[in-house]
Scaffold this active site. Structure first.
Site, PDB file in Angstrom:
ATOM      1  N   GLU A 290       0.775  -1.204  -0.094  1.00 27.88           N
ATOM      2  CA  GLU A 290      -0.242  -0.025  -0.104  1.00 27.88           C
ATOM      3  C   GLU A 290       0.889   1.151  -0.104  1.00 27.88           C
ATOM      4  O   GLU A 290       0.532   2.311   0.687  1.00 27.88           O
ATOM      5  CB  GLU A 290      -1.023  -0.085   1.168  1.00 27.88           C
ATOM      6  CG  GLU A 290      -1.762  -1.286   1.137  1.00 27.88           C
ATOM      7  CD  GLU A 290      -2.878  -1.033   2.200  1.00 27.88           C
ATOM      8  OE1 GLU A 290      -2.760  -0.796   3.458  1.00 27.88           O
ATOM      9  OE2 GLU A 290      -4.172  -1.511   1.825  1.00 27.88           O
ATOM     10  N   ASP A 364      -8.655  -8.924   4.098  1.00 29.06           N
ATOM     11  CA  ASP A 364      -8.346  -7.880   5.098  1.00 29.06           C
ATOM     12  C   ASP A 364      -9.552  -7.744   6.120  1.00 29.06           C
ATOM     13  O   ASP A 364     -10.471  -6.963   6.073  1.00 29.06           O
ATOM     14  CB  ASP A 364      -8.518  -6.343   4.420  1.00 29.06           C
ATOM     15  CG  ASP A 364      -7.835  -5.305   4.959  1.00 29.06           C
ATOM     16  OD1 ASP A 364      -7.198  -5.765   6.266  1.00 29.06           O
ATOM     17  OD2 ASP A 364      -7.661  -4.269   4.768  1.00 29.06           O
ATOM     18  N   GLU A 392     -12.544  -2.242  11.822  1.00 36.94           N
ATOM     19  CA  GLU A 392     -12.675  -1.496  10.740  1.00 36.94           C
ATOM     20  C   GLU A 392     -13.887  -1.829   9.902  1.00 36.94           C
ATOM     21  O   GLU A 392     -14.504  -1.023   9.312  1.00 36.94           O
ATOM     22  CB  GLU A 392     -11.118  -1.717  10.199  1.00 36.94           C
ATOM     23  CG  GLU A 392     -11.023  -1.256   8.671  1.00 36.94           C
ATOM     24  CD  GLU A 392      -9.723  -1.352   7.896  1.00 36.94           C
ATOM     25  OE1 GLU A 392      -8.771  -1.829   8.614  1.00 36.94           O
ATOM     26  OE2 GLU A 392      -9.726  -0.906   6.967  1.00 36.94           O
TER      27      GLU A 392
HETATM   28  C1  GCU Z   1      -6.067  -2.267   5.919  1.00 45.76           C
HETATM   29  C2  GCU Z   1      -6.441  -0.876   6.466  1.00 45.76           C
HETATM   30  C3  GCU Z   1      -5.137   0.195   6.413  1.00 45.76           C
HETATM   31  C4  GCU Z   1      -3.894  -0.450   7.011  1.00 45.76           C
HETATM   32  C5  GCU Z   1      -3.866  -1.815   6.261  1.00 45.76           C
HETATM   33  C6  GCU Z   1      -2.530  -2.621   6.699  1.00 45.76           C
HETATM   34  O1  GCU Z   1      -6.032  -2.061   4.537  1.00 45.76           O
HETATM   35  O2  GCU Z   1      -7.584   0.077   5.707  1.00 45.76           O
HETATM   36  O3  GCU Z   1      -5.549   1.394   7.108  1.00 45.76           O
HETATM   37  O4  GCU Z   1      -2.857   0.220   6.873  1.00 45.76           O
HETATM   38  O5  GCU Z   1      -4.882  -2.721   6.493  1.00 45.76           O
HETATM   39  O6  GCU Z   1      -3.032  -3.585   7.475  1.00 45.76           O
HETATM   40  O7  GCU Z   1      -1.508  -2.484   6.673  1.00 45.76           O
END
Ligand code: GCU
Length: 682
Positions: A290, A364, A392
């Site tokens: 990400e 997730d 979440e």
């Molecule tokens: C999910 C979450 C993110 C977080 C990511 C992670 O995608 O929405 O906010 O950073 O998990 O676990 O790294």
């Protein structure tokens, strides 16, 4: 009244006179052996707990005047021969953090001894002992031997340095970076007490999407101050490191793990940390995920990155928790397959002090996911579990969802990687592949709200995570029972119904959000509320339509060999169970199959009707949670009662929102009317 602040350590006065006097007659004095910081903390906790529950001040004594019926506590090395002789070989049955609680006899009188190899074990034993009283159990003829089955039991705080909390729904971060290191909020101690009481022995202070500044001397001073508070409670501090920190705060031009200057920078940084915090736990790393920087930015791989940090930590005994939560925009056929593809080829190449942190499922933190196929697939590499305690995708801190039920389901899942009985729990506790380094992490739901977790009921998830981290074989029912008794009341008229309510709450959220294996159809970005229609985000795998794939023929993601073939990542027995429509558990149906709207479910209903009825069932379950809670009113203080009551009512409203939105949307594809029993939107 802020009973919510006290979590499960309420230590309410025991009203039942018979129980109370039996405790009083067994504990006339408390006698600490030793005076380390940990023993002092244990003594304080015993005084707080016993004075609260028994309503009279318990006298303390010294080890030289053991009078009648005392409660003694201290580590193995502090015990005298008379005591030691009565413990048999109990010490051989525990590890460094374990404890023994035993009724022995001195001068013809019963005495209770709480001991362990180390002081921290004694502290855990003290909390266990207090829990016996909190839950009104007998303390006659005690003989309890217990030890944690997992080594690294950590919370992951996704807390930013500006005190916002990523995916946090309980206020701001409890770490007051601005006033640290000189101002020590008393809440840090209460946080440590709460964690120690359930056996959590580590905390990662900052977000996985890390800010390199945490590694500057200015912040390390603050981290050191927190570590000093936590140390007596057996809690180690860990930090998330940003892979590009050598550039951002070190002035280097690269963070390439093969670069000599980079390697030296990390070695020095680690040395600096340990000079301040000699028992520092290690690093957590989110790399090349990400948008986070990582070794792949320099043409290197996860092994190169993790091992470089591991080498720096090795002289001091620290560990690297390297996350497997990776997926890329370049291979979009099935996000669920990516972590496995990226990591499994590296099995056996990581240094001994690296542990790979894997989320419970391959997507997730959904209300329900089949277990992650990486579990059991890297026998030469320690894998640790990452659960999410913060909700979440599960209604955040508004919806009451008892997560130990979810954790238990995952831990008890059989991977079949070494034949029948290869449960996820056995991989996590190291027993399946003989692992020394074992771990489990929970993404914290803690914030600076007075009641810590935003919703008093969700304290149970922090509690339950800790209990399962200690013993991944505990049942969610046992956990619910203990938690309710310690947090609210021992009255059966309260415990029984509210326990049922907690235990059904997880299935309720699955039903009204994502029944039958649907997943990731929450509205995007914030992930609150339904959004199955969203299809315009830049990355395909961020869009809910990517996951449900509804069309005029049916709904669901085909992960069998005719589709993405993600099932091939499981052991053959598991894969064939998932692949076959007859044997695929209905709760995972649409996770693995694209199924026709007319497909016959086990109950004889069509998929469409069955799905609609599941949404309705979820709504009904929340309605009955509300009625149960109404009946619980006499047993709960006003503030917590009304907090939970208001939140349950919002949950009910939102369960209907989920039902209506999802059914209306999917109806565009199924073109079928709603079955009898499903309420109409109002
Ligand atoms: C999910 C979450 C993110 C977080 C990511 C992670 O995608 O929405 O906010 O950073 O998990 O676990 O790294």
């Amino acid at each position: 009244a802020n009973d919510g602040y006290k979590l499960w350590l309420q230590y309410n006065h025991i009203q039942d006179k018979q129980i109370r006097t039996s405790y009083q007659s067994n504990i006339k004095r408390i006698i600490p052996f030793g005076n380390s910081e940990t023993i002092k903390v244990a003594l304080k906790e015993l005084e707080l707990g016993l004075n609260g529950m028994l309503g009279s001040k318990v006298l303390s004594g010294t080890k030289n005047n053991i009078e009648s019926n005392s409660l003694m506590f201290g580590s193995e090395s502090s015990l005298n021969e008379i005591v030691k002789n009565q413990l048999g070989n109990a010490f051989n049955e525990i590890n460094d953090e374990g404890f023994v609680i035993k009724t022995i006899s001195i001068k013809g009188k019963n005495q209770i001894i709480i001991t362990g190899k180390n002081d921290v074990g004694v502290l855990y034993g003290v909390f266990k002992f207090l829990r016996l009283l909190q839950t009104h159990q007998s303390i006659e003829n005690l003989n309890i031997i217990d030890a944690p089955k997992i080594k690294v039991r950590v919370l992951n705080h996704w807390d930013n340095l500006d005190r916002t909390v990523e995916r946090g729904y309980a206020g701001f971060s409890i770490w007051d970076w601005h006033r640290l290191p000189d101002y020590i909020d008393s809440r840090y101690r209460d946080y440590a007490r709460a964690n120690a009481s359930i056996g959590i022995n580590g905390t990662v202070l900052n977000n996985v999407n890390a800010n390199a500044l945490i590694l500057t001397p200015q912040y390390l001073e603050k981290v050191e101050a927190l570590a000093n508070v936590f140390r007596p409670y057996g809690i180690k501090v860990y930090l998330t490191t940003r892979f590009s920190a050598p550039i951002e705060i070190g002035g280097l031009e690269t963070a390439d793990p093969y670069d000599a200057e980079v390697i030296a920078w990390w070695k020095n940084k680690v040395k600096e940390i340990y000079s301040k915090i000699p028992d520092f736990g290690g690093f957590l790393v989110k790399a090349n995920s990400e948008g986070q920087p990582g070794p792949q930015n320099y043409g290197r791989n996860h092994v190169d990155g993790a091992n470089m940090l591991a080498d720096a930590l090795t002289p001091f005994g620290g560990v690297v928790m390297w996350r497997a939560f990776v997926y890329s925009e370049h291979d979009i056929t099935d996000r669920a397959k990516q972590a496995y593809s990226e990591f499994v080829p590296y099995d056996g190449q990581f240094k001994d002090n690296v542990i790979i942190q894997v989320k419970n499922g391959a997507i997730d933190f959904q209300p329900r996911e089949p277990f992650h196929p990486m579990f059991g697939t890297m026998p030469k590499t320690p894998l640790m579990m990452e659960f999410q305690i913060t909700q979440e995708y599960l209604g955040q801190s508004t919806h009451t969802v008892f997560l130990p039920k979810l954790y238990e389901e995952v831990l008890q899942s059989d991977t079949y990687k070494k034949g029948k009985g290869s449960t996820v729990a056995k991989i996590i506790d190291g027993s399946l592949d003989n692992k020394v380094l074992t771990g489990i992490a929970g993404v914290s739901n803690i914030g600076n709200d007075i009641n810590w977790t935003g919703n008093p009921m969700l304290q149970a998830n922090w509690y339950g995570f800790g209990r399962l981290a200690w013993n991944p074989y505990l049942s969610s029912e046992e956990i619910a029972d203990e938690w309710l008794r310690s947090t609210f009341s021992n009255d059966e008229k309260f415990v029984k119904p509210v326990k049922d309510m907690l235990l059904s709450s997880r299935e309720a959220v699955v039903n009204y959000m994502t029944p039958l294996g649907l997943h990731h159809i929450m509205d995007t970005g914030h992930h609150y509320g339904p959004g199955p229609w969203v299809s315009d985000l830049s990355r395909p795998e961020w869009n809910p339509v990517y996951y449900h794939k509804a069309d005029s023929l049916g709904v669901g993601f085909d992960r069998t060999p005719s589709g993405s073939n993600a099932t091939a990542q499981y052991a053959p027995q598991v894969a064939s169970k998932f692949n076959n429509l007859e044997t695929c558990p209905e709760e995972d149906l649409l996770w693995f199959h694209h199924v026709s709207w007319d497909f016959k479910l086990k109950n004889g209903k069509t998929l469409w009707d069955g799905m609609a009825l599941k949404y309705q069932e979820g709504v009904d379950q929340v309605a009955s949670m509300i009625s149960i809670w109404e009946e619980a009113k006499p047993y709960v203080d006003e503030e917590r009662f009304s907090d939970v009551y208001m939140l349950l009512n919002i949950q009910h409203k939102e369960a209907k929102w989920w039902r209506d939105a999802c059914l209306l949307y999917f109806q565009e594809f199924s073109q079928k009317s709603l079955p009898v029993g499903v309420e109409k939107s109002t």
